[in-house]
Design a protein around this motif. Structure first.
Motif, PDB file in Angstrom:
ATOM      1  N   GLY A 199       0.803  -1.206   0.000  1.00 20.27           N
ATOM      2  CA  GLY A 199       0.000   0.000   0.000  1.00 20.27           C
ATOM      3  C   GLY A 199       0.835   1.254   0.000  1.00 20.27           C
ATOM      4  N   SER A 200       0.156   2.368  -0.250  1.00 15.92           N
ATOM      5  CA  SER A 200       0.792   3.686  -0.180  1.00 15.92           C
ATOM      6  C   SER A 200      -0.102   4.623   0.621  1.00 15.92           C
ATOM      7  N   SER A 201      -0.783   4.059   1.627  1.00 17.86           N
ATOM      8  CA  SER A 201      -1.688   4.853   2.454  1.00 17.86           C
ATOM      9  C   SER A 201      -1.771   4.241   3.844  1.00 17.86           C
ATOM     10  N   THR A 202      -2.381   4.984   4.747  1.00 25.03           N
ATOM     11  CA  THR A 202      -2.584   4.457   6.098  1.00 25.03           C
ATOM     12  C   THR A 202      -3.669   3.391   6.125  1.00 25.03           C
ATOM     13  N   PHE A 203      -4.574   3.378   5.131  1.00 22.79           N
ATOM     14  CA  PHE A 203      -5.611   2.343   5.090  1.00 22.79           C
ATOM     15  C   PHE A 203      -4.983   0.963   5.057  1.00 22.79           C
ATOM     16  N   SER A 204      -4.069   0.733   4.118  1.00 17.56           N
ATOM     17  CA  SER A 204      -3.428  -0.572   3.990  1.00 17.56           C
ATOM     18  C   SER A 204      -2.579  -0.893   5.213  1.00 17.56           C
ATOM     19  N   ALA A 205      -1.911   0.124   5.764  1.00 18.20           N
ATOM     20  CA  ALA A 205      -1.080  -0.098   6.944  1.00 18.20           C
ATOM     21  C   ALA A 205      -1.925  -0.571   8.120  1.00 18.20           C
ATOM     22  N   PHE A 215       3.690  -5.919   6.011  1.00 18.89           N
ATOM     23  CA  PHE A 215       3.257  -4.719   5.289  1.00 18.89           C
ATOM     24  C   PHE A 215       4.429  -4.150   4.503  1.00 18.89           C
ATOM     25  N   ALA A 216       4.173  -3.808   3.221  1.00 18.00           N
ATOM     26  CA  ALA A 216       5.183  -3.164   2.376  1.00 18.00           C
ATOM     27  C   ALA A 216       4.631  -1.832   1.890  1.00 18.00           C
ATOM     28  N   TYR A 217       5.360  -0.750   2.176  1.00 20.05           N
ATOM     29  CA  TYR A 217       4.920   0.580   1.771  1.00 20.05           C
ATOM     30  C   TYR A 217       5.610   0.992   0.475  1.00 20.05           C
ATOM     31  N   ALA A 218       4.801   1.444  -0.509  1.00 22.94           N
ATOM     32  CA  ALA A 218       5.305   1.810  -1.834  1.00 22.94           C
ATOM     33  C   ALA A 218       5.830   3.243  -1.833  1.00 22.94           C
ATOM     34  N   HIS A 219       6.926   3.459  -1.140  1.00 27.55           N
ATOM     35  CA  HIS A 219       7.518   4.792  -1.047  1.00 27.55           C
ATOM     36  C   HIS A 219       8.048   5.261  -2.397  1.00 27.55           C
ATOM     37  N   HIS A 220       8.378   4.334  -3.301  1.00 33.17           N
ATOM     38  CA  HIS A 220       8.993   4.723  -4.570  1.00 33.17           C
ATOM     39  C   HIS A 220       8.019   5.464  -5.479  1.00 33.17           C
ATOM     40  N   PHE A 221       6.701   5.294  -5.269  1.00 30.97           N
ATOM     41  CA  PHE A 221       5.776   6.085  -6.096  1.00 30.97           C
ATOM     42  C   PHE A 221       4.732   6.835  -5.280  1.00 30.97           C
ATOM     43  N   GLY A 222       4.739   6.693  -3.956  1.00 30.47           N
ATOM     44  CA  GLY A 222       3.774   7.419  -3.143  1.00 30.47           C
ATOM     45  C   GLY A 222       4.346   7.784  -1.800  1.00 30.47           C
ATOM     46  N   ALA A 223       5.065   8.900  -1.738  1.00 31.10           N
ATOM     47  CA  ALA A 223       5.791   9.244  -0.516  1.00 31.10           C
ATOM     48  C   ALA A 223       5.009  10.130   0.440  1.00 31.10           C
ATOM     49  N   THR A 224       3.770  10.468   0.122  1.00 27.41           N
ATOM     50  CA  THR A 224       3.058  11.467   0.916  1.00 27.41           C
ATOM     51  C   THR A 224       2.640  10.977   2.294  1.00 27.41           C
ATOM     52  N   GLN A 225       2.443   9.651   2.460  1.00 29.66           N
ATOM     53  CA  GLN A 225       1.997   9.129   3.751  1.00 29.66           C
ATOM     54  C   GLN A 225       2.991   8.123   4.337  1.00 29.66           C
ATOM     55  N   THR A 226       4.226   8.180   3.904  1.00 30.36           N
ATOM     56  CA  THR A 226       5.207   7.175   4.321  1.00 30.36           C
ATOM     57  C   THR A 226       5.318   7.064   5.830  1.00 30.36           C
ATOM     58  N   MET A 227       5.599   8.161   6.492  1.00 28.29           N
ATOM     59  CA  MET A 227       5.856   8.103   7.928  1.00 28.29           C
ATOM     60  C   MET A 227       4.595   7.746   8.709  1.00 28.29           C
ATOM     61  N   GLU A 228       3.465   8.322   8.297  1.00 27.60           N
ATOM     62  CA  GLU A 228       2.213   8.045   9.001  1.00 27.60           C
ATOM     63  C   GLU A 228       1.834   6.574   8.866  1.00 27.60           C
TER      64      GLU A 228
END
Length: 362
Positions: A199-205, A215-228
């Motif tokens: 995911g690239s959002s807090t929903f998936s997290a 959980f794998a965060y797609a920081h390479h194409f969606g960095a807006t919610q990485t830390m959250e």
């Protein structure tokens, strides 16, 4: 270069890269199609890259699911995974990811049960919520005209987990669905794939945390919610029979060369491709010289602003600086693993990036 991200977790990170233990490295590949090549060439290049990753001792090799895109040959992860697992020796092979809205849970369960039976202990099932394509193609792929709603995706994810024997009533607080009570994934399991939610959002997290899965965060194409998203996953994680503690991976786009200028030059095709995806001007990936001409013509235009504001990140630099930036990303997100992707005109550049990174990632 990477975008600067404010980090609420900074105080928990090691004081310097040298103080940290390097996390395992893995690879994501899209099978990019070049403007002078074919889809077969792209798939053979992905095979070459997977063999290089295996030889270099990387942990995982994942392939994507995208549809109706002239620049991407990876449309059927399960088929490609079967080929890549048979073409390598020890590396884990998986999906980054299977787009669940496009597939019935029983099909996903049976595909990955079979892959696991053929290559026990080496298969990853990464599941995503996006369709991996444009709206018209998504409508053609989906099993209903409405697609999956916000409530449907968690239910179907639970069905996939249940088919693979990975969710129980005491963990989810709900009895298995009639679907899971009626069906099980075949072949009969001797072992089970490792399941990840992408995911690239807090929903998936938060969903991954609630289900007690990786959980794998797609920081390479969606960095807006990485830390959250990474913080929410750790804070809300509930242990399961498969996973006692949170386990997260962060992705990054990486291209390494001898100099900053050369790395930016080699990254040009991926920047043009990213802009093409956002503007609907799809086509095969161009060579670096052509990409440089396109980017030069964009200077001062509205499209240059579009390119500058794309939500993803890219590390295109020398080996030393790439390692520093990647370690900083791992430290800030507290990731347990790092997944690197590189969309380049030729596979030799991708292999070279991996070789340089592995030598320095010690």
């Amino acid at each position: 270069m990477t975008h600067d991200l404010a980090s609420p977790l900074a105080s928990t990170a090691p004081s310097s890269p040298s103080a940290a233990t390097r996390v395992p490295l893995s690879v994501l590949d899209l099978s990019p199609v070049s403007d002078d090549g074919t889809s077969r060439d792209a798939l053979l290049a992905t095979t070459e890259l997977a063999r290089a990753a295996d030889r270099l001792g990387l942990h995982r090799f994942w392939v994507a699911e995208h549809h109706n895109m002239p620049a991407v040959a990876s449309t059927s992860p399960a088929v490609l995974i079967a080929h890549l697992a048979a073409s390598t020796e020890r590396i884990r092979v998986g999906s980054g990811g299977v787009m669940l809205p496009n597939h019935p849970p029983l099909v996903v369960g049976e595909h990955f049960a079979m892959l696991e039976a053929l290559h026990p202990g080496r298969i990853d099932l990464g599941i995503g919520r996006a369709p991996g394509t444009d709206p018209s193609t998504a409508a053609a792929l989906r099993r209903t005209t409405e697609g999956l709603g916000a409530e449907d995706f968690p239910r179907e994810l639970l069905d996939v987990l249940g088919l693979l024997g990975q969710q129980h009533e005491e963990e989810t607080g709900r009895a298995p669905s009639p679907f899971v009570r009626r069906f099980s994934a075949t072949p009969v399991q001797g072992s089970t794939p490792e399941v990840w939610l992408l995911g690239s959002s807090t929903f998936s997290a938060r969903l991954a945390a609630a289900l007690g899965i990786r959980f794998a965060y797609a920081h390479h194409f969606g960095a807006t919610q990485t830390m959250e998203a990474m913080a929410a996953y750790r804070a809300e994680f509930r242990p399961s029979a498969q996973l006692a503690a949170p386990h997260a991976m962060i992705s990054a786009s990486v291209i390494i060369a001898d100099s900053e200028d050369e790395a930016r030059y080699l990254a040009g095709p991926s920047r043009v491709m990213a802009l093409s995806l956002r503007t609907g001007r799809l086509g095969p990936i161009t060579d670096p010289d052509t990409a440089a001409e396109v980017l030069e013509k964009l200077e001062g235009s509205a499209l240059e602003q579009v390119l500058a504001q794309l939500p993803g990140t890219q590390i295109a630099t020398t080996t030393e600086r790439a390692v520093d930036e990647l370690q900083d990303l791992v430290d800030r997100t507290r990731a347990d693993e790092l997944l690197v992707a590189a969309t380049t005109y030729d596979v030799a550049t991708r292999v070279d990036t991996l070789e340089r990174l592995v030598r320095a990632w010690v």
